[in-house]
Design a protein around this motif. Structure first.
Motif, PDB file in Angstrom:
ATOM      1  N   TYR A   1      -5.375   9.430  14.707  1.00 36.29           N
ATOM      2  CA  TYR A   1      -5.503   9.588  13.298  1.00 36.29           C
ATOM      3  C   TYR A   1      -6.481   8.787  12.862  1.00 36.29           C
ATOM      4  O   TYR A   1      -6.445   7.595  12.805  1.00 36.29           O
ATOM      5  N   VAL A   2      -7.656   9.330  12.132  1.00 36.08           N
ATOM      6  CA  VAL A   2      -8.792   8.482  11.921  1.00 36.08           C
ATOM      7  C   VAL A   2      -9.324   8.861  10.408  1.00 36.08           C
ATOM      8  O   VAL A   2      -9.266   9.906   9.964  1.00 36.08           O
ATOM      9  N   SER A   3      -9.274   7.885   9.510  1.00 34.11           N
ATOM     10  CA  SER A   3      -9.635   7.590   8.172  1.00 34.11           C
ATOM     11  C   SER A   3     -11.282   7.533   7.991  1.00 34.11           C
ATOM     12  O   SER A   3     -11.647   6.220   8.355  1.00 34.11           O
ATOM     13  N   PRO A   4     -11.976   8.654   7.739  1.00 32.91           N
ATOM     14  CA  PRO A   4     -13.565   8.459   7.796  1.00 32.91           C
ATOM     15  C   PRO A   4     -14.046   7.443   6.775  1.00 32.91           C
ATOM     16  O   PRO A   4     -13.430   7.343   5.768  1.00 32.91           O
ATOM     17  N   ASP A   5     -15.142   7.010   7.059  1.00 35.09           N
ATOM     18  CA  ASP A   5     -15.823   5.742   6.173  1.00 35.09           C
ATOM     19  C   ASP A   5     -16.323   6.566   4.986  1.00 35.09           C
ATOM     20  O   ASP A   5     -16.397   5.696   4.158  1.00 35.09           O
ATOM     21  N   ILE A   6     -16.594   7.803   5.139  1.00 38.06           N
ATOM     22  CA  ILE A   6     -17.169   8.307   4.135  1.00 38.06           C
ATOM     23  C   ILE A   6     -16.395   8.485   2.628  1.00 38.06           C
ATOM     24  O   ILE A   6     -16.989   8.570   1.797  1.00 38.06           O
ATOM     25  N   ILE A   7     -15.039   8.335   3.311  1.00 39.29           N
ATOM     26  CA  ILE A   7     -14.382   8.263   1.778  1.00 39.29           C
ATOM     27  C   ILE A   7     -13.722   6.747   1.400  1.00 39.29           C
ATOM     28  O   ILE A   7     -13.107   6.759   0.279  1.00 39.29           O
ATOM     29  N   LEU A   8     -14.086   5.972   1.859  1.00 40.90           N
ATOM     30  CA  LEU A   8     -13.799   4.765   1.795  1.00 40.90           C
ATOM     31  C   LEU A   8     -14.516   4.165   0.203  1.00 40.90           C
ATOM     32  O   LEU A   8     -13.657   3.496  -0.496  1.00 40.90           O
ATOM     33  N   LYS A   9     -15.575   4.601  -0.095  1.00 44.18           N
ATOM     34  CA  LYS A   9     -16.390   4.066  -1.341  1.00 44.18           C
ATOM     35  C   LYS A   9     -15.369   4.805  -2.484  1.00 44.18           C
ATOM     36  O   LYS A   9     -15.128   4.206  -3.338  1.00 44.18           O
ATOM     37  N   SER A  10     -15.234   6.046  -2.266  1.00 46.47           N
ATOM     38  CA  SER A  10     -14.221   6.576  -3.427  1.00 46.47           C
ATOM     39  C   SER A  10     -12.827   5.973  -3.271  1.00 46.47           C
ATOM     40  O   SER A  10     -12.302   5.924  -4.439  1.00 46.47           O
ATOM     41  N   LYS A  11     -12.233   5.848  -2.165  1.00 45.09           N
ATOM     42  CA  LYS A  11     -10.948   5.007  -2.469  1.00 45.09           C
ATOM     43  C   LYS A  11     -11.054   3.627  -2.897  1.00 45.09           C
ATOM     44  O   LYS A  11      -9.982   3.377  -3.820  1.00 45.09           O
ATOM     45  N   GLU A  12     -11.967   3.048  -2.917  1.00 50.82           N
ATOM     46  CA  GLU A  12     -12.202   1.580  -3.457  1.00 50.82           C
ATOM     47  C   GLU A  12     -12.389   1.899  -4.874  1.00 50.82           C
ATOM     48  O   GLU A  12     -11.803   1.142  -5.643  1.00 50.82           O
ATOM     49  N   GLN A  13     -13.178   2.859  -5.178  1.00 50.88           N
ATOM     50  CA  GLN A  13     -13.222   3.191  -6.910  1.00 50.88           C
ATOM     51  C   GLN A  13     -11.915   3.182  -7.379  1.00 50.88           C
ATOM     52  O   GLN A  13     -11.543   3.126  -8.509  1.00 50.88           O
ATOM     53  N   ILE A  14     -11.160   4.299  -6.732  1.00 53.01           N
ATOM     54  CA  ILE A  14      -9.908   4.538  -7.210  1.00 53.01           C
ATOM     55  C   ILE A  14      -8.875   3.299  -7.438  1.00 53.01           C
ATOM     56  O   ILE A  14      -8.248   3.074  -8.346  1.00 53.01           O
ATOM     57  N   ARG A  15      -9.108   2.264  -6.478  1.00 53.30           N
ATOM     58  CA  ARG A  15      -8.144   1.553  -6.269  1.00 53.30           C
ATOM     59  C   ARG A  15      -8.514   0.497  -7.735  1.00 53.30           C
ATOM     60  O   ARG A  15      -7.688  -0.192  -8.423  1.00 53.30           O
ATOM     61  N   PHE A  16      -9.922   0.428  -7.898  1.00 51.65           N
ATOM     62  CA  PHE A  16     -10.409  -0.353  -9.034  1.00 51.65           C
ATOM     63  C   PHE A  16      -9.905   0.232 -10.464  1.00 51.65           C
ATOM     64  O   PHE A  16      -9.152  -0.590 -11.123  1.00 51.65           O
ATOM     65  N   ILE A  17      -9.972   1.478 -10.292  1.00 51.24           N
ATOM     66  CA  ILE A  17      -9.300   2.227 -11.647  1.00 51.24           C
ATOM     67  C   ILE A  17      -7.940   1.890 -11.833  1.00 51.24           C
ATOM     68  O   ILE A  17      -7.512   1.799 -12.816  1.00 51.24           O
ATOM     69  N   GLU A  18      -7.219   2.166 -10.680  1.00 52.61           N
ATOM     70  CA  GLU A  18      -5.785   1.789 -10.924  1.00 52.61           C
ATOM     71  C   GLU A  18      -5.307   0.347 -11.250  1.00 52.61           C
ATOM     72  O   GLU A  18      -4.278   0.307 -12.060  1.00 52.61           O
ATOM     73  N   GLN A  19      -6.027  -0.412 -10.846  1.00 50.84           N
ATOM     74  CA  GLN A  19      -5.788  -1.867 -11.508  1.00 50.84           C
ATOM     75  C   GLN A  19      -6.090  -1.872 -12.958  1.00 50.84           C
ATOM     76  O   GLN A  19      -5.460  -2.634 -13.626  1.00 50.84           O
ATOM     77  N   GLU A  20      -6.993  -1.262 -13.426  1.00 56.74           N
ATOM     78  CA  GLU A  20      -7.342  -0.981 -14.810  1.00 56.74           C
ATOM     79  C   GLU A  20      -6.084  -0.444 -15.434  1.00 56.74           C
ATOM     80  O   GLU A  20      -5.608  -0.954 -16.794  1.00 56.74           O
ATOM     81  N   LYS A  21      -5.671   0.471 -14.941  1.00 59.54           N
ATOM     82  CA  LYS A  21      -4.450   1.024 -15.597  1.00 59.54           C
ATOM     83  C   LYS A  21      -3.447   0.198 -15.488  1.00 59.54           C
ATOM     84  O   LYS A  21      -2.654   0.204 -16.496  1.00 59.54           O
TER      85      LYS A  21
END
Length: 740
Positions: A208-228
């Motif tokens: 099971y491999v999590s591609p690097d291409i989506i890591l940037k989007s996931k980091e942005q989502i984590r940042f937004i979740e912290q704001e929330k």
């Protein structure tokens, strides 16, 4: 409730085989609660019965407010889950208020008023408890951005899966969520065409491999979740501050919800299992069960028992249900004490009140503590003496010692327990103790019945007798050989059997004799009371008769005095007025039932008052037109009396005209008004004395003065009921028919 007390209740529940029933009952609570409702049980039962008549949905499962209130008291910050627990309770009360129930439930709900500040907090929570982000513009925008990033991630993953370079390594075309990470399932060697992190292995050896291409989007989502989360915390602080100010209100609804939860759990549990709600009566200790069913029995026979006395002694066949009867009596008292629904006829059952319910059921023998069965029983008995107003159940009371010695010992123990106000249920296989206790008026005997033909217990009971144990029959039923049982019977001997039969029969005869004596005493008491009542009635009637005699004598004397005064006056008008007054003073005759069953017909000779005549016509068998003394009168048939066909002598009546003609008519022609009034007054007085109901007065037409004077005189006369112009053939306007 203390741990020790809770532990004792749990032990009692287990001993009475109520564990499963109580667990099912507890599942209907919205939150964990004690079985006992603190406060006035009578008032609680009124609310429970009122709630039982209503249809409503069950409250949601709710956490205890203990930690929540402690945080608010210290001005702490609650999380959204804790705040929503309070919201759930308030929303349920609002739902219940909106039902607009009447009676005590409606009045109770009227007392629950939600503060406006709490409404402002509540609106931020959805039905499922999630925060309503649509009410905050910034949260709404952040959530929208997260959705956009997730959309981009999905599109990137789809592009990867459709890539020709990666297609040879893909195991399937699904996006897998592994350890909260989006991943693709690929074969070994994927690293030549796919950059990413391995987040797991499949059972088939794939990656099971999590591609690097989506890591940037996931980091942005984590940042937004912290704001929330920072915004959520700000709201939580604000809400907690408001709720701290509303702590008295929260304490109030918490207490009210605890009461309501206790009520609704009992009502909904009873409805779901078709059980009855009954509470213990605080006025006495009687237990009367009608069609009671113990909840632990799969195929039960409804039980009916009257345990109004102090001791109930259950004897009879082995394995015939004696222990279950004991448990049923104690279980019913326990459930009534805590208002726990049960199966019985609630209208014909009655369960008294007991401060404590105690049971000595299990064998107390304990090898570890080096204690024998009998010694353990003595320890348990010693604890009973510490209580007052207790219901005690003792199974196989003589267990562990010689039955003859036990009979003497336990008789004295039971006597002492009764003196202390205890109520005791006892089961025993031996008749000695039952025989010793049978002569007491406060002891009730009950025997388990045995079917001789089927050689099996019936699981039914009869009151008032000592039952046999049927030990030999029970041994055969459970597989002991015939030879062994026959040998045992020989060893037991006929004399022992005869002795048992004599004990049983002697006890029965003694109890029958006492019951007969009791019935005779009750009958004598009833007859004595009846005799006293009859004597009192006779004295009362005599007193009333004497009173009536005195009243009649008094009114009679008044009437005589008035008549004498009237006679002395001499004047006709004075006599008339005196007689009228005397008549008013006479006692009025009470209406008597019509005892005259004679059937009259036209032509019959009758007597009406003091006059005789004949019947001319009859109307509806109730009224008759009669002719008496040359005058026709309409009277009621009940006032007539039949008479023989004899000559009727015409009655002489008042003669008021110059020619001295007799009859029921008065001719005033040619008289002045004053003369006419005097003649008319004398005529009416004579007519009344002779008992006439109707007369005719002739005054002529002339100038009308005499007619006017006659009308005024008749209007003023106290004994004239009505008057009207005579028919044409009897004088018309020149005459008046007068009813007296």
């Amino acid at each position: 409730m203390s741990i020790n007390k809770t532990s004792k209740i749990d032990i009692l529940i287990k001993q009475l085989d109520l564990s499963e029933h109580i667990e099912q009952f507890k599942s209907f609570f919205a939150r964990e609660s004690s079985l006992y409702i603190e406060g006035d049980q009578e008032l609680h039962f009124k609310y429970i019965k009122a709630l039982d008549n209503l249809e409503f949905k069950a409250p949601p499962k709710v956490a205890n407010f203990f930690n929540i209130k402690a945080h608010l008291k210290k001005r702490g910050v609650l999380n959204f889950e804790q705040i929503f627990e309070i919201v759930k309770v308030v929303r349920y009360f609002n739902y219940f208020k909106n039902q607009e129930f009447e009676g005590i439930i409606g009045k109770w709900m009227e007392k629950i008023e939600v503060h406006e500040k709490f409404v402002e907090v509540e609106k931020y929570f959805k039905v499922d408890g999630l925060f309503n982000e649509n009410l905050d513009e910034m949260l709404f925008g952040l959530t929208k951005r997260i959705k956009e990033h997730k959309t981009n991630m999905n599109e990137s993953m789809k592009r990867l899966m459709s890539s020709s370079k990666l297609s040879g390594y893909l195991v399937d075309t699904q996006i897998h969520l592994i350890n909260n990470e989006e991943a693709l399932l690929v074969r070994g060697g994927f690293n030549h065409v796919l950059k990413g992190a391995v987040v797991g292995r499949s059972s088939g050896g794939f990656f099971y491999v999590s591609p690097d291409i989506i890591l940037k989007s996931k980091e942005q989502i984590r940042f937004i979740e912290q704001e929330k989360q920072a915004i959520f915390y700000t709201y939580a602080k604000e809400f907690s501050s408001v709720l701290s100010e509303l702590l008295p209100f929260i304490n109030f609804i918490d207490k009210e919800f605890t009461k309501f939860d206790n009520y609704q759990a009992r009502v909904l549990f009873a409805k779901s299992k078709n059980l009855q709600l009954i509470k213990s009566s605080k006025n006495d200790s009687k237990i009367i069960l009608k069609d009671f069913i113990h909840p632990a029995l799969a195929k039960p026979k409804p039980l009916s028992v009257d345990f109004s006395k102090n001791i109930l002694m259950i004897t009879g066949v082995n394995a015939g249900g004696k222990t279950m009867l004991l448990k049923s009596i104690l279980a019913s008292a326990f459930m009534a004490k805590y208002i726990i629904p049960m199966a019985l006829n609630e209208h014909k059952s009655h369960i008294g009140s007991f401060k404590t319910i105690l049971s000595i059921i299990d064998d107390p023998q304990n090898v570890k503590n080096d204690i024998s069965t009998f010694a353990g029983r003595m320890q348990e008995f010693s604890k009973i003496f510490e209580h007052k107003s207790a219901l005690v159940g003792i199974d196989e009371i003589e267990l562990g010692t010689d039955s003859d010695e036990a009979a003497a010992l336990f008789k004295v123990i039971l006597d002492d327990l009764i003196k202390r106000g205890q109520k005791v249920v006892v089961t025993t296989h031996h008749k000695r103790l039952a025989a010793l206790m049978a002569d007491r008026d406060d002891v009730e005997l009950m025997a388990a019945l045995y079917d001789e033909e089927l050689r099996a217990p019936t699981y039914e009971f009869m009151q008032g007798i000592i039952g046999k144990s049927y030990a030999f029959e029970t041994a055969l039923r459970y597989g002991i050989s015939n030879a062994i049982v026959s040998e045992a019977k020989n060893v037991y001997g006929d004399n022992s059997e005869r002795l048992n039969l004599l004990i049983e029969r002697g006890s029965e005869l003694e109890r029958e004799l006492k019951q007969k004596h009791k019935k005779v005493d009750e009958k004598l008491k009833y007859l004595d009371a009846k005799e006293l009542d009859l004597k009192a009635q006779i004295e009362k009637l005599r007193a009333e008769l004497e009173k009536e005699k005195k009243e009649l004598r008094f009114t009679y004397e008044i009437a005589i005095d008035e008549a004498k005064k009237a006679a002395k006056a001499g004047d006709t008008k004075a006599i008339h007025r005196a007689m009228s007054k005397a008549n008013q003073n006479l006692p009025k005759n009470k209406t008597q039932p019509n005892l005259n069953s004679h059937v009259y017909k036209v032509g019959d000779f009758i007597k009406y008052r003091n006059n005789k005549g004949s019947i001319i016509s009859i109307k509806d068998k109730k009224e008759a037109l009669i002719e008496v003394g040359g005058m026709r009168l309409r009277v009621k048939t009940k006032d007539l009396k039949p008479t023989k066909n004899i000559y009727i002598k015409p009655q002489t009546t008042v003669k008021v005209n110059v020619e001295k003609k007799a009859g029921l008519k008065c001719d005033l022609h040619g008289m002045r008004a004053e003369e006419a009034e005097e003649a008319l007054d004398k005529f009416l007085s004579d007519a009344l004395l002779n008992g006439w109901d109707e007369v005719i007065i002739y005054h002529g037409i002339g100038t009308g003065k005499l007619s006017y004077a006659v009308k005024n005189f008749l209007k003023a006369h106290p004994r004239v009921k009505k008057f009207e112009d005579a028919p044409q053939h009897m004088g018309g306007f020149g005459a008046k028919v007068v009813s007296l």
